[in-house]
Design an enzyme around this catalytic site. Structure first.
Site, PDB file in Angstrom:
ATOM      1  N   GLN A 126       0.835  -1.199   0.000  1.00  0.00           N
ATOM      2  CA  GLN A 126       0.000   0.000   0.000  1.00  0.00           C
ATOM      3  C   GLN A 126       0.877   1.260   0.000  1.00  0.00           C
ATOM      4  O   GLN A 126       1.531   1.566   0.996  1.00  0.00           O
ATOM      5  CB  GLN A 126      -0.880   0.008   1.256  1.00  0.00           C
ATOM      6  CG  GLN A 126      -1.772   1.232   1.379  1.00  0.00           C
ATOM      7  CD  GLN A 126      -2.449   1.327   2.757  1.00  0.00           C
ATOM      8  OE1 GLN A 126      -1.919   0.813   3.741  1.00  0.00           O
ATOM      9  NE2 GLN A 126      -3.591   1.981   2.823  1.00  0.00           N
ATOM     10  N   GLY A 127       0.873   1.975  -1.102  1.00  0.00           N
ATOM     11  CA  GLY A 127       1.708   3.173  -1.221  1.00  0.00           C
ATOM     12  C   GLY A 127       0.905   4.444  -1.082  1.00  0.00           C
ATOM     13  O   GLY A 127       0.594   5.120  -2.071  1.00  0.00           O
ATOM     14  N   SER A 129       1.187   6.713   2.254  1.00  0.00           N
ATOM     15  CA  SER A 129       1.869   7.716   3.069  1.00  0.00           C
ATOM     16  C   SER A 129       3.158   8.194   2.408  1.00  0.00           C
ATOM     17  O   SER A 129       3.835   7.439   1.706  1.00  0.00           O
ATOM     18  CB  SER A 129       2.222   7.130   4.431  1.00  0.00           C
ATOM     19  OG  SER A 129       1.066   6.599   5.026  1.00  0.00           O
ATOM     20  N   GLU A 249     -10.310  -0.889   5.862  1.00  0.00           N
ATOM     21  CA  GLU A 249      -9.085  -1.119   6.627  1.00  0.00           C
ATOM     22  C   GLU A 249      -9.409  -1.022   8.114  1.00  0.00           C
ATOM     23  O   GLU A 249      -8.964  -1.819   8.920  1.00  0.00           O
ATOM     24  CB  GLU A 249      -8.040  -0.078   6.217  1.00  0.00           C
ATOM     25  CG  GLU A 249      -6.711  -0.232   6.930  1.00  0.00           C
ATOM     26  CD  GLU A 249      -5.675   0.817   6.495  1.00  0.00           C
ATOM     27  OE1 GLU A 249      -5.921   1.539   5.506  1.00  0.00           O
ATOM     28  OE2 GLU A 249      -4.637   0.902   7.173  1.00  0.00           O
ATOM     29  N   ASN A 387      -5.089   7.229  16.136  1.00  0.00           N
ATOM     30  CA  ASN A 387      -6.261   7.260  17.018  1.00  0.00           C
ATOM     31  C   ASN A 387      -6.751   8.685  17.278  1.00  0.00           C
ATOM     32  O   ASN A 387      -7.937   8.888  17.546  1.00  0.00           O
ATOM     33  CB  ASN A 387      -5.961   6.504  18.312  1.00  0.00           C
ATOM     34  CG  ASN A 387      -5.953   4.996  18.073  1.00  0.00           C
ATOM     35  OD1 ASN A 387      -5.934   4.542  16.925  1.00  0.00           O
ATOM     36  ND2 ASN A 387      -5.985   4.226  19.145  1.00  0.00           N
ATOM     37  N   GLU A 388      -5.848   9.666  17.176  1.00  0.00           N
ATOM     38  CA  GLU A 388      -6.303  11.054  17.283  1.00  0.00           C
ATOM     39  C   GLU A 388      -7.177  11.402  16.069  1.00  0.00           C
ATOM     40  O   GLU A 388      -8.231  12.028  16.213  1.00  0.00           O
ATOM     41  CB  GLU A 388      -5.109  12.026  17.348  1.00  0.00           C
ATOM     42  CG  GLU A 388      -4.368  12.029  18.690  1.00  0.00           C
ATOM     43  CD  GLU A 388      -3.421  10.851  18.859  1.00  0.00           C
ATOM     44  OE1 GLU A 388      -3.096  10.195  17.837  1.00  0.00           O
ATOM     45  OE2 GLU A 388      -3.003  10.571  19.998  1.00  0.00           O
TER      46      GLU A 388
HETATM   47  C1  LIG Z   1       4.358   0.139  11.272  1.00  0.00           C
HETATM   48  C2  LIG Z   1       3.660   1.037  10.290  1.00  0.00           C
HETATM   49  C3  LIG Z   1       3.186   0.510   9.102  1.00  0.00           C
HETATM   50  C4  LIG Z   1       2.602   1.335   8.142  1.00  0.00           C
HETATM   51  N1  LIG Z   1       2.222   0.796   6.933  1.00  0.00           N
HETATM   52  C5  LIG Z   1       1.802   1.616   5.946  1.00  0.00           C
HETATM   53  C6  LIG Z   1       1.566   1.132   4.622  1.00  0.00           C
HETATM   54  O1  LIG Z   1       1.713  -0.072   4.348  1.00  0.00           O
HETATM   55  N2  LIG Z   1       1.206   2.003   3.666  1.00  0.00           N
HETATM   56  C7  LIG Z   1       1.020   3.329   3.923  1.00  0.00           C
HETATM   57  O2  LIG Z   1       0.667   4.061   3.017  1.00  0.00           O
HETATM   58  N3  LIG Z   1       1.229   3.835   5.164  1.00  0.00           N
HETATM   59  C8  LIG Z   1       1.625   3.015   6.175  1.00  0.00           C
HETATM   60  N4  LIG Z   1       1.884   3.528   7.436  1.00  0.00           N
HETATM   61  C9  LIG Z   1       1.816   4.976   7.644  1.00  0.00           C
HETATM   62  C10 LIG Z   1       0.700   5.431   8.556  1.00  0.00           C
HETATM   63  O3  LIG Z   1      -0.503   5.395   7.915  1.00  0.00           O
HETATM   64  C11 LIG Z   1       1.076   6.836   9.074  1.00  0.00           C
HETATM   65  O4  LIG Z   1       2.148   6.667   9.976  1.00  0.00           O
HETATM   66  C12 LIG Z   1      -0.062   7.528   9.759  1.00  0.00           C
HETATM   67  O5  LIG Z   1      -1.009   7.933   8.831  1.00  0.00           O
HETATM   68  C13 LIG Z   1       0.394   8.739  10.568  1.00  0.00           C
HETATM   69  O6  LIG Z   1       1.133   9.615   9.798  1.00  0.00           O
HETATM   70  P1  LIG Z   1       2.563  10.146  10.245  1.00  0.00           P
HETATM   71  O7  LIG Z   1       3.360   9.000  10.626  1.00  0.00           O
HETATM   72  O8  LIG Z   1       3.081  11.027   9.191  1.00  0.00           O
HETATM   73  O9  LIG Z   1       2.274  10.985  11.556  1.00  0.00           O
HETATM   74  P2  LIG Z   1       1.720  12.527  11.636  1.00  0.00           P
HETATM   75  O10 LIG Z   1       0.592  12.668  10.704  1.00  0.00           O
HETATM   76  O11 LIG Z   1       2.887  13.396  11.503  1.00  0.00           O
HETATM   77  O12 LIG Z   1       1.173  12.525  13.093  1.00  0.00           O
HETATM   78  C14 LIG Z   1       1.975  12.730  14.246  1.00  0.00           C
HETATM   79  C15 LIG Z   1       1.060  12.893  15.445  1.00  0.00           C
HETATM   80  O13 LIG Z   1       0.200  14.006  15.256  1.00  0.00           O
HETATM   81  C16 LIG Z   1      -1.152  13.630  15.432  1.00  0.00           C
HETATM   82  N5  LIG Z   1      -2.011  14.443  14.567  1.00  0.00           N
HETATM   83  C17 LIG Z   1      -1.845  14.684  13.242  1.00  0.00           C
HETATM   84  N6  LIG Z   1      -2.839  15.460  12.814  1.00  0.00           N
HETATM   85  C18 LIG Z   1      -3.669  15.695  13.839  1.00  0.00           C
HETATM   86  C19 LIG Z   1      -4.891  16.415  14.013  1.00  0.00           C
HETATM   87  N7  LIG Z   1      -5.452  17.052  13.002  1.00  0.00           N
HETATM   88  N8  LIG Z   1      -5.461  16.433  15.231  1.00  0.00           N
HETATM   89  C20 LIG Z   1      -4.879  15.782  16.262  1.00  0.00           C
HETATM   90  N9  LIG Z   1      -3.739  15.097  16.173  1.00  0.00           N
HETATM   91  C21 LIG Z   1      -3.138  15.046  14.965  1.00  0.00           C
HETATM   92  C22 LIG Z   1      -1.179  12.171  15.064  1.00  0.00           C
HETATM   93  O14 LIG Z   1      -2.270  11.530  15.648  1.00  0.00           O
HETATM   94  C23 LIG Z   1       0.145  11.695  15.634  1.00  0.00           C
HETATM   95  O15 LIG Z   1       0.006  11.458  16.993  1.00  0.00           O
HETATM   96  C24 LIG Z   1       2.441   2.703   8.412  1.00  0.00           C
HETATM   97  C25 LIG Z   1       2.890   3.225   9.629  1.00  0.00           C
HETATM   98  C26 LIG Z   1       3.491   2.423  10.567  1.00  0.00           C
HETATM   99  C27 LIG Z   1       3.963   3.025  11.853  1.00  0.00           C
END
Ligand SMILES: Cc1cc2nc3c(=O)[nH]c(=O)nc-3n(C[C@H](O)[C@H](O)[C@H](O)COP(=O)(O)OP(=O)(O)OC[C@H]3O[C@@H](n4cnc5c(N)ncnc54)[C@H](O)[C@@H]3O)c2cc1C
Lengths: 401, 381
Positions: A126-127, A129, A249, A387-388
């Site tokens: 899944q591409g 992020s 999902e 979860n946020e």
């Molecule tokens: C082990 C793992 C596997 C994954 N696998 C995939 C995959 O196969 N394909 C894929 O596409 N992605 C994948 N992901 C990515 C995942 O979907 C993202 O990590 C997720 O969407 C969060 O984005 P971020 O890491 O950029 O965190 P950020 O978006 O930078 O968030 C950081 C913190 O800020 C909080 N936050 C952000 N915005 C808000 C808001 N508006 N209000 C309150 N709080 C907020 C978040 O809750 C979090 O606590 C994976 C991630 C992990 C850790």
């Protein structure tokens, strides 16, 4: 209102249980027991066995290989798999991509992609992020430019970077969200592309997670040429696909049956581990209370999921309420690993990844890997929409705030 | 009332902090913990010779600088900030603690070698069946002529691979969980019959399973009274808890600061994620946990000199607060970093792992709640 299992349900449960007992590969079971890293073939072996039986994609429309099971049967099936500690069929193809393909794809696309997913022949990743687009997925920047090539056919030329791509190191194909219109509103300029991971210009680089595992990757796309017919749904309408997929999902993410099994295992551990006063840890009032609280929370989650399933069977698809399942399901998974680590006491500390077994055990078997599992499971409240973000969704879409 | 540090203590902090800033950055540490030995003896040598900190908490007549627990607190907090793995706790706080309090024959010589960086000590107290109960011992020390013969298995002995000596708790009498019959020995790790199985720990240190197979030790190995050492062990473990609380404060500060920094700079939805109120409140709650952890760490150090029951209750209270803070601050630091928090490449995950193990060190939250509760009931009776 009742939760009785019919005689047919009981017969189905017996059939499912016997099928797993007779067909689950012993080699896979041994590796799971020894906590060996699973290979690509390991992951796919169980999937392929289920495909032969016609059980690899229960929720799909029957014409493409769905089982036509009632929600009760699906529930029983997930319970039986958890009970037998089978590995899960990887969700990327069967649960995430396939609903998009059979909902939005053309007939050719369905014929081309669904059988490979169902039969466990093609590994999908899944591409979505990107380094700059996590929670704010719609801000993604990976760019796809449409060109007509020398062969007279139309292609997208894709450039950008995806990250956190789970198990991309094994993937044959990936489904990607890319920007096809830089001038439109963020959500309106995105398309949904299927890309062969062997295409020239794709580089997969491992990201090691804090417990030491390799399950996520960076994926770099450098002038990757993708035929236009690999796009699902209309150009610039990819967000519609993505949203539909995210709902699927999330509803799978509650993991009730697996957590029930996890709780059972925790109890077993707490029965053998000793408390400070020499009785089993499970009779320690402090620890026992936490296990009981967890079980009650799991029951609340289970009945919430059953209500959601009942709603789905009456024709309403998974709604924003599925965010409740995601939040509570992942919190429970995290608490389970937390209590397992606590139960292990001093023996939670050793880092035994890759330490050969023949040197003799360090600590009780059930303590192996508990710290790693605790660290790794922190991911569940981050991925699949953090979860946020789930709480934001409930606030807006359910409570109308 | 005075919560300030003396000039000497402030200087000690500055000395340690600036050395670590120059020699203990994240990447250097990472290379070191992955090396064959897992630590840097040259850093230990620098602690002894260049910084002279290994003697900070020893009396001057033993060659030390005349400090005490507060000096340990200062050092341990700085070590927490840099995730130092070298065995200060086992050697100076625990080893030094036993030798100072019991002053067995030959203690002066060993303390001199500790201060010079020549002796390193690991504390072999936990046993596979014992959990956090210090008296739950099946390791035995049988009288043999003037000396003793040790037999038993010690679990997850932190720092043992790097130690020249072990401090070992064992039964010279009594039943498995009796308060009486417990003794303490200082054992040269090269003694015949000491068998170790070394391994890394999940927070980047090293530990061993230590087996004593008819290990013969001389009479001088005994520390404290034969069969009556449990109160001494409890005292030293309380001192170790205080020092671990101090280390935790360093770890928690970094977790909190790192999260503030990250969320201010990370943008999503066109704004720094630190502008979202839920995250602000979370970081405020992390801050409150941190502040209370620091307060309880001060309290713990102040109470180390109180009579045993009062001291024990205070130390358990502090460890409960520290354990809770480690969980809350650690988990939320990862959560607020999103996917970045899950990577081995970022320091934040390494602080989280250390914080997680501190939760259970010298007793989990439950263990100390129970100890606190028991002591409170005893006091009321
Ligand atoms: C082990 C793992 C596997 C994954 N696998 C995939 C995959 O196969 N394909 C894929 O596409 N992605 C994948 N992901 C990515 C995942 O979907 C993202 O990590 C997720 O969407 C969060 O984005 P971020 O890491 O950029 O965190 P950020 O978006 O930078 O968030 C950081 C913190 O800020 C909080 N936050 C952000 N915005 C808000 C808001 N508006 N209000 C309150 N709080 C907020 C978040 O809750 C979090 O606590 C994976 C991630 C992990 C850790």
């Amino acid at each position: 209102m009742d939760l009785d299992f019919s005689p047919q349900d009981a017969a189905f449960r017996a059939e499912a249980r016997a099928f797993i007992a007779e067909n689950y590969p012993q080699a896979l079971r041994d590796k799971q027991r020894d906590e060996e890293a699973l290979s690509r073939e390991d992951f796919l072996s169980w999937h392929r066995i289920l495909a032969k039986k016609g059980w690899s994609a229960p929720s799909w429309p029957k014409e493409w290989g769905g089982t036509g099971w009632t929600p009760t049967q699906k529930y029983i099936w997930s319970e039986e798999q958890a009970r037998a500690d089978t590995i899960s069929v990887l969700p990327f193809g069967v649960n995430m991509l396939a609903p998009v393909v059979y909902t939005f794809g053309t007939h050719e696309q369905k014929e081309r992609f669904l059988p490979g997913i169902r039969d466990g022949l093609v590994w999908w990743c899944q591409g979505y992020s990107e380094p700059g687009a996590g929670s704010d997925l719609a801000s993604l920047k990976t760019k796809a430019e449409r060109i007509t090539a020398d062969d007279g056919k139309e292609y997208y030329i894709v450039n950008g970077q995806k990250t956190w791509t789970t198990l991309a190191q094994h993937a044959d194909w990936g489904f990607f969200l890319v920007r096809t219109d830089a001038n439109a509103k963020p959500q309106a300029g995105i398309s949904f592309l299927l890309i062969d991971m062997k295409s020239p210009g794709i580089t997969v680089r491992p990201l090691i997670t804090l417990e030491g595992g390799h399950e996520v990757n960076d994926v770099f796309l450098d002038n990757v040429k993708v035929p236009v017919e690999n796009r699902i749904h209309h150009e610039n309408q990819g967000w519609t696909c993505a949203k539909a997929l995210l709902l699927h999902e999330r509803s799978g993410i509650a993991g009730v049956a697996r957590s029930k099994r996890g709780l059972e295992r925790l109890r077993q551990v707490a029965r053998t581990q000793l408390a400070d006063d020499a009785g089993p840890l499970l009779s320690d009032p402090f620890f026992k209370r936490k296990v009981a609280e967890l079980e009650i929370d799991l029951t609340a989650l289970e009945y919430t999921e059953l209500r959601t399933l009942a709603g789905e069977s009456s024709g309403k698809g998974p709604g924003p309420e599925s965010s409740i399942l995601k939040i509570k399901g992942t919190e429970i998974q995290q608490r389970l690993t937390d209590l397992a680590l606590e139960a292990a006491g001093h023996y939670g500390a050793p880092y035994l990844r890759g330490v050969p077994h023949n040197l003799g055990a360090i600590g009780p078997d059930e303590a192996h890997g508990v710290a790693g599992a605790y660290f790794n499971t922190r991911k569940t409240s981050i991925y699949g929409g953090s979860n946020e973000i789930q709480r934001n969704i409930i606030a807006k879409a359910v409570l109308g705030l | 009332m005075d919560f300030s540090f003396t000039d000497e203590q402030s200087m000690l902090r500055d000395t340690v902090a600036s050395y670590l800033a120059d020699h203990y950055d994240f990447d250097t540490r990472r290379t070191a913990i992955k090396s064959a030995s897992g630590w840097r003896p040259e850093v230990w040598k620098a602690f002894a010779e260049e910084l002279g900190i290994l003697g900070a908490a020893f009396p001057e007549d033993l060659g030390g600088l005349g400090g005490g627990p507060i000096d340990n607190m200062v050092v341990m907090e700085e070590f927490g900030k840099a995730l130092v793995v070298e065995p200060y706790l086992g050697t100076v706080v625990i080893g030094g603690g036993f030798l100072k309090h019991a002053a067995p024959a030959g203690a002066e010589e060993i303390i001199g070698k500790i201060i010079a960086g020549e002796v390193t000590i690991a504390f072999a107290y936990a046993e596979p069946q014992g959990r956090y109960n210090l008296a739950n011992l099946v390791t035995t020390a049988r009288k043999d002529g003037a000396g003793y013969i040790l037999n038993g298995h010690k679990a997850v002995v932190i720092g043992a691979p790097w130690a020249t000596h072990l401090i070992v708790t064992a039964r010279t009498g009594g039943g498995q969980r009796d308060a009486g019959g417990v003794s303490v020995f200082l054992v040269d790790k090269t003694a015949g019959g000491v068998v170790t199985r070394d391994y890394p720990t999940v927070d980047g240190r090293r530990a061993s399973e230590v087996f004593f197979e008819n290990v013969s030790v001389p009479a001088e190995a005994l520390i404290g009274a034969e069969g009556d050492a449990l109160p001494l062990i409890e005292q030293v473990v309380d001192e170790a808890i205080a020092a671990t609380c101090a280390e935790a404060c360093g770890v928690l500060r970094r977790l909190h600061e790192g999260t503030l920094e990250y969320t201010k700079q990370r943008k999503q939805f066109g704004q720094p994620i630190a502008s979202f109120q839920v995250l602000q409140h979370r970081m405020v709650d992390m801050f409150i946990q941190l502040e209370q952890a620091i307060s309880m760490t001060y309290m713990a150090h102040i109470k180390l000199g109180e009579p045993a029951a009062e001291r024990a209750k205070s130390l358990s209270a502090a460890k409960v607060q520290i354990g809770r803070a480690c969980k809350f601050v650690g988990q939320n630091a990862i959560q607020l970093h999103g996917g970045m928090g899950m990577t081995d490449e970022m320091a934040i995950g390494h602080y989280f792992k250390r914080a997680t193990l501190i939760e259970g060190e010298f007793g989990s939250v439950d263990h100390h709640l129970r100890r606190y509760e028991t002591l409170s009931l005893d006091a009321a009776a």
